[in-house]
Design a protein around this motif. Structure first.
Motif, mmCIF file in Angstrom:
data_model
loop_
_atom_site.group_PDB
_atom_site.id
_atom_site.type_symbol
_atom_site.label_atom_id
_atom_site.label_comp_id
_atom_site.label_asym_id
_atom_site.label_seq_id
_atom_site.Cartn_x
_atom_site.Cartn_y
_atom_site.Cartn_z
ATOM 1 N N ALA A 1 -95.457 174.203 -23.835
ATOM 2 C CA ALA A 1 -96.210 173.440 -22.830
ATOM 3 C C ALA A 1 -96.014 171.938 -23.008
ATOM 4 C CB ALA A 1 -97.689 173.796 -22.914
ATOM 5 N N LYS A 2 -95.827 171.519 -24.239
ATOM 6 C CA LYS A 2 -95.633 170.089 -24.520
ATOM 7 C C LYS A 2 -94.169 169.684 -24.404
ATOM 8 C CE LYS A 2 -99.908 169.006 -25.570
ATOM 9 N NZ LYS A 2 -100.685 167.967 -24.831
ATOM 10 N N LYS A 3 -93.301 170.634 -24.049
ATOM 11 C CA LYS A 3 -91.869 170.379 -23.858
ATOM 12 C C LYS A 3 -91.161 169.947 -25.147
ATOM 13 C CE LYS A 3 -92.024 169.383 -18.895
ATOM 14 N NZ LYS A 3 -93.352 169.954 -18.684
ATOM 15 N N VAL A 4 -91.669 170.464 -26.276
ATOM 16 C CA VAL A 4 -91.009 170.244 -27.566
ATOM 17 C C VAL A 4 -90.056 171.412 -27.801
ATOM 18 C CG1 VAL A 4 -91.309 170.057 -30.055
ATOM 19 C CG2 VAL A 4 -92.943 168.954 -28.517
ATOM 20 N N ASN A 5 -88.785 171.111 -27.961
ATOM 21 C CA ASN A 5 -87.781 172.164 -28.124
ATOM 22 C C ASN A 5 -87.933 172.868 -29.476
ATOM 23 O OD1 ASN A 5 -86.726 171.369 -25.670
ATOM 24 N ND2 ASN A 5 -85.103 170.119 -26.579
ATOM 25 N N PHE A 6 -87.773 174.180 -29.460
ATOM 26 C CA PHE A 6 -87.794 174.952 -30.701
ATOM 27 C C PHE A 6 -87.048 176.260 -30.486
ATOM 28 C CE2 PHE A 6 -91.336 176.502 -28.237
ATOM 29 C CZ PHE A 6 -91.422 177.843 -28.507
ATOM 30 N N LYS A 7 -86.611 176.860 -31.585
ATOM 31 C CA LYS A 7 -86.048 178.199 -31.561
ATOM 32 C C LYS A 7 -87.055 179.137 -32.218
ATOM 33 C CE LYS A 7 -81.156 176.870 -31.715
ATOM 34 N NZ LYS A 7 -80.810 177.397 -30.381
ATOM 35 N N SER A 8 -87.083 180.376 -31.773
ATOM 36 C CA SER A 8 -88.084 181.297 -32.307
ATOM 37 C C SER A 8 -87.486 182.680 -32.518
ATOM 38 C CB SER A 8 -89.291 181.391 -31.361
ATOM 39 O OG SER A 8 -88.891 181.926 -30.107
ATOM 40 N N LEU A 9 -88.160 183.435 -33.361
ATOM 41 C CA LEU A 9 -87.792 184.824 -33.612
ATOM 42 C C LEU A 9 -89.061 185.600 -33.929
ATOM 43 C CD1 LEU A 9 -85.680 187.074 -34.109
ATOM 44 C CD2 LEU A 9 -85.605 186.324 -36.501
ATOM 45 N N ILE A 10 -89.306 186.656 -33.172
ATOM 46 C CA ILE A 10 -90.416 187.564 -33.444
ATOM 47 C C ILE A 10 -89.816 188.908 -33.879
ATOM 48 C CG2 ILE A 10 -92.409 188.793 -32.499
ATOM 49 C CD1 ILE A 10 -92.853 186.443 -30.620
ATOM 50 N N THR A 11 -90.153 189.324 -35.070
ATOM 51 C CA THR A 11 -89.611 190.559 -35.631
ATOM 52 C C THR A 11 -90.695 191.624 -35.692
ATOM 53 O OG1 THR A 11 -90.165 189.824 -37.865
ATOM 54 C CG2 THR A 11 -87.960 189.287 -37.047
ATOM 55 N N ASP A 12 -90.286 192.839 -36.037
ATOM 56 C CA ASP A 12 -91.251 193.876 -36.375
ATOM 57 C C ASP A 12 -91.841 193.559 -37.748
ATOM 58 O OD1 ASP A 12 -90.623 195.219 -34.034
ATOM 59 O OD2 ASP A 12 -89.070 196.428 -35.007
ATOM 60 N N GLY A 13 -92.872 194.284 -38.120
ATOM 61 C CA GLY A 13 -93.410 194.153 -39.472
ATOM 62 C C GLY A 13 -94.441 193.062 -39.611
ATOM 63 N N GLY A 14 -94.930 192.916 -40.848
ATOM 64 C CA GLY A 14 -96.057 192.028 -41.100
ATOM 65 C C GLY A 14 -95.700 190.813 -41.921
ATOM 66 N N HIS A 15 -96.697 190.384 -42.709
ATOM 67 C CA HIS A 15 -96.603 189.169 -43.514
ATOM 68 C C HIS A 15 -95.932 189.524 -44.839
ATOM 69 C CE1 HIS A 15 -98.043 185.013 -43.741
ATOM 70 N NE2 HIS A 15 -98.324 185.213 -45.022
ATOM 71 N N THR A 16 -94.624 189.801 -44.770
ATOM 72 C CA THR A 16 -93.926 190.369 -45.912
ATOM 73 C C THR A 16 -92.676 189.575 -46.248
ATOM 74 O OG1 THR A 16 -92.478 191.825 -44.626
ATOM 75 C CG2 THR A 16 -94.685 192.662 -45.162
ATOM 76 N N TRP A 17 -92.237 189.772 -47.496
ATOM 77 C CA TRP A 17 -90.998 189.131 -47.916
ATOM 78 C C TRP A 17 -89.778 189.848 -47.361
ATOM 79 C CZ3 TRP A 17 -89.730 184.603 -50.229
ATOM 80 C CH2 TRP A 17 -90.810 183.792 -50.582
ATOM 81 N N MET A 18 -89.942 191.050 -46.847
ATOM 82 C CA MET A 18 -88.840 191.678 -46.118
ATOM 83 C C MET A 18 -88.523 190.836 -44.886
ATOM 84 S SD MET A 18 -90.887 194.102 -47.657
ATOM 85 C CE MET A 18 -91.761 195.159 -46.506
ATOM 86 N N ASN A 19 -89.553 190.390 -44.179
ATOM 87 C CA ASN A 19 -89.335 189.531 -43.029
ATOM 88 C C ASN A 19 -88.817 188.155 -43.434
ATOM 89 O OD1 ASN A 19 -89.699 190.926 -40.639
ATOM 90 N ND2 ASN A 19 -91.903 190.621 -40.579
ATOM 91 N N VAL A 20 -89.307 187.636 -44.551
ATOM 92 C CA VAL A 20 -88.856 186.308 -44.980
ATOM 93 C C VAL A 20 -87.344 186.297 -45.189
ATOM 94 C CG1 VAL A 20 -89.009 184.544 -46.768
ATOM 95 C CG2 VAL A 20 -91.078 185.704 -46.010
ATOM 96 N N LYS A 21 -86.808 187.331 -45.830
ATOM 97 C CA LYS A 21 -85.357 187.393 -46.032
ATOM 98 C C LYS A 21 -84.629 187.374 -44.687
ATOM 99 C CE LYS A 21 -85.037 191.068 -48.675
ATOM 100 N NZ LYS A 21 -86.455 191.484 -48.779
ATOM 101 N N THR A 22 -85.181 188.057 -43.698
ATOM 102 C CA THR A 22 -84.592 188.046 -42.353
ATOM 103 C C THR A 22 -84.577 186.633 -41.791
ATOM 104 O OG1 THR A 22 -85.297 190.317 -41.908
ATOM 105 C CG2 THR A 22 -84.845 188.933 -40.000
ATOM 106 N N TYR A 23 -85.675 185.911 -41.975
ATOM 107 C CA TYR A 23 -85.760 184.554 -41.426
ATOM 108 C C TYR A 23 -84.809 183.596 -42.139
ATOM 109 C CZ TYR A 23 -90.151 186.560 -39.654
ATOM 110 O OH TYR A 23 -91.091 187.367 -39.056
ATOM 111 N N VAL A 24 -84.697 183.736 -43.452
ATOM 112 C CA VAL A 24 -83.762 182.886 -44.200
ATOM 113 C C VAL A 24 -82.336 183.148 -43.733
ATOM 114 C CG1 VAL A 24 -82.775 182.426 -46.480
ATOM 115 C CG2 VAL A 24 -85.254 182.610 -46.212
ATOM 116 N N ALA A 25 -81.995 184.424 -43.564
ATOM 117 C CA ALA A 25 -80.638 184.791 -43.131
ATOM 118 C C ALA A 25 -80.360 184.311 -41.700
ATOM 119 C CB ALA A 25 -80.445 186.290 -43.231
ATOM 120 N N ALA A 26 -81.418 184.216 -40.882
ATOM 121 C CA ALA A 26 -81.237 183.773 -39.495
ATOM 122 C C ALA A 26 -81.163 182.254 -39.377
ATOM 123 C CB ALA A 26 -82.383 184.305 -38.637
ATOM 124 N N THR A 27 -81.853 181.531 -40.234
ATOM 125 C CA THR A 27 -81.946 180.081 -40.072
ATOM 126 C C THR A 27 -80.882 179.312 -40.842
ATOM 127 O OG1 THR A 27 -83.641 180.064 -41.810
ATOM 128 C CG2 THR A 27 -84.400 180.015 -39.529
#
Length: 389
Positions: A356-382
């Motif tokens: 809404a504020k027109k600030v550019n960003f990239k995003s990723l919504i994955t399955d799963g919860g607040h886990t380090w399995m997801n963190v590894k996915t985010y590190v590999a993606a970023t």
């Protein structure tokens, strides 16, 4: 009186044998060998725990919905086989008569300020991004630096493959911060960030970079080194105490950590070659540190974290009121979260606010919860996005 030197050799031999026998008799009896965890070919996993006198033993694992009862054999070894388990790295522990314990047969553990769970790594049929592969490997170094209030801070630092072979080459730096109760080792030992980068660099998908993993709880370290008690964690994520602690971390990072790294390592000392990212509390610290120091960081990654619209409007109004300027300054603003994460709602609201504020960003919504399995996915993606032209 008999001269000891005149005693026959056989006498000393008998004494030696007797002492070894008595010493062996004094040792506690050894129990049967326990192998745990055992990963089977079908991706089931067998966990075992030696406790002959225990009345109950249960397995608690992040891939299970609740505690799993274990059964005891004639030797007093409690075991259970579960799965098949989706390949990844998971924390687990045992509950023995209601008391949570680590797996004594397993040397891999989850670094944490509180309970240290054990870790099981279920490999994929095709090596996962965090798997140890036959590629050139970087190094992990433990560093200590002068920090706030006269204390000594601790860092884990990854240098990429070839760092020591080319002493004239300089590198960009990614400052990567763990979550609440995690330590400076968690991105290394649980997130396997070093192996992820080794693999991505070998595939030509990420630039060679230094990764600096600091300890995020300045208040706990100050208390520990000055003889005090570790303060309780803030109860409100964006309350005054949480914000003060985040700002203290940012001050330590900018005033102490970055100068230490740029003096001790061949780091390129400008904002275009500095990135900052973090998970959970570390993500909140990331956003506050970056938005307070836009002259220091051009790449910002928030994993399972956000700032409230109220804090953005009040404290960081220049970021959102001048979106064109912000978009020119930030080469990457990344926000990601799992759909079952307890921070999902707030993180998605943060994404909607930025949009809404027109600030550019990239995003990723994955399955799963607040886990380090997801963190590894985010590190590999970023990390492949960082420091790109």
């Amino acid at each position: 009186m008999t001269n000891p030197k005149s005693l026959p050799i056989c006498f000393w031999g008998v004494c030696l044998i007797l002492s070894l026998y008595l010493g062996a008799q004094a040792q506690p009896p050894r129990g049967p060998l326990v192998v745990s965890p055992k990963i089977n070919a079908d991706k089931t996993v067998t966990f075992s725990y030696l406790a002959p006198t225990a009345k109950s033993v249960e397995l608690s694992a992040q891939f299970e919905k609740g505690p799993v009862p274990m059964t005891k054999d004639a030797q007093g070894i409690w075991s259970v086989t579960v799965g098949p388990v989706k390949p990844d790295i998971y924390p687990y522990s045992f509950r023995v008569n209601g008391v949570t314990v680590m797996d004594p047969a397993n040397v891999a553990f989850f670094p944490n300020e509180r309970f240290k769970a054990s870790l099981v790594d279920v490999p994929g049929d095709t090596p996962l991004i965090h798997a140890l592969r036959d590629v050139p490997h970087g190094s992990i170094n433990y560093e200590y630096y002068p920090s706030m209030e006269g204390t000594t801070g601790s860092l884990v630092v990854y240098t990429p493959p070839g760092y020591d072979q080319n002493p004239s080459k300089k590198y960009p730096v990614y400052y990567l911060i763990s979550g609440t109760t995690d330590t400076e080792e968690t991105f290394f030992k649980v997130g396997k960030t070093n192996l992820i980068l080794d693999n991505l660099i070998a595939e030509g998908k990420a630039r060679s970079m230094i990764i600096v993993m600091p300890y995020g709880n300045i208040a706990a370290r100050v208390a520990e080194q000055k003889g005090g008690s570790k303060p309780a964690d803030p109860t409100v994520r964006d309350g005054a105490d949480a914000v003060k602690r985040a700002n203290d971390f940012a001050e330590d990072l900018v005033s102490n950590v970055i100068p230490y790294i740029e003096k001790s390592y061949r780091a390129i000392p400008n904002r275009e070659n500095r990135a900052i990212g973090g998970f959970s509390r570390g993500g909140g610290q990331t956003l506050r540190a970056a938005f307070h120091n836009m002259d220091k960081f051009a790449w910002v990654c928030a994993y399972s974290s956000y700032l409230s619209p109220q804090e953005m409007d009040g404290t960081f109004s220049p970021i959102v009121n001048k979106p064109n300027q912000t978009n020119k300054q930030l080469k990457l603003l990344w926000v990601s979260v799992g759909s079952d994460d307890f921070l999902y709602k707030g993180t998605v609201e943060f994404m909607d606010y930025l949009k809404a504020k027109k600030v550019n960003f990239k995003s990723l919504i994955t399955d799963g919860g607040h886990t380090w399995m997801n963190v590894k996915t985010y590190v590999a993606a970023t990390t492949p996005l960082l420091f790109q032209p």
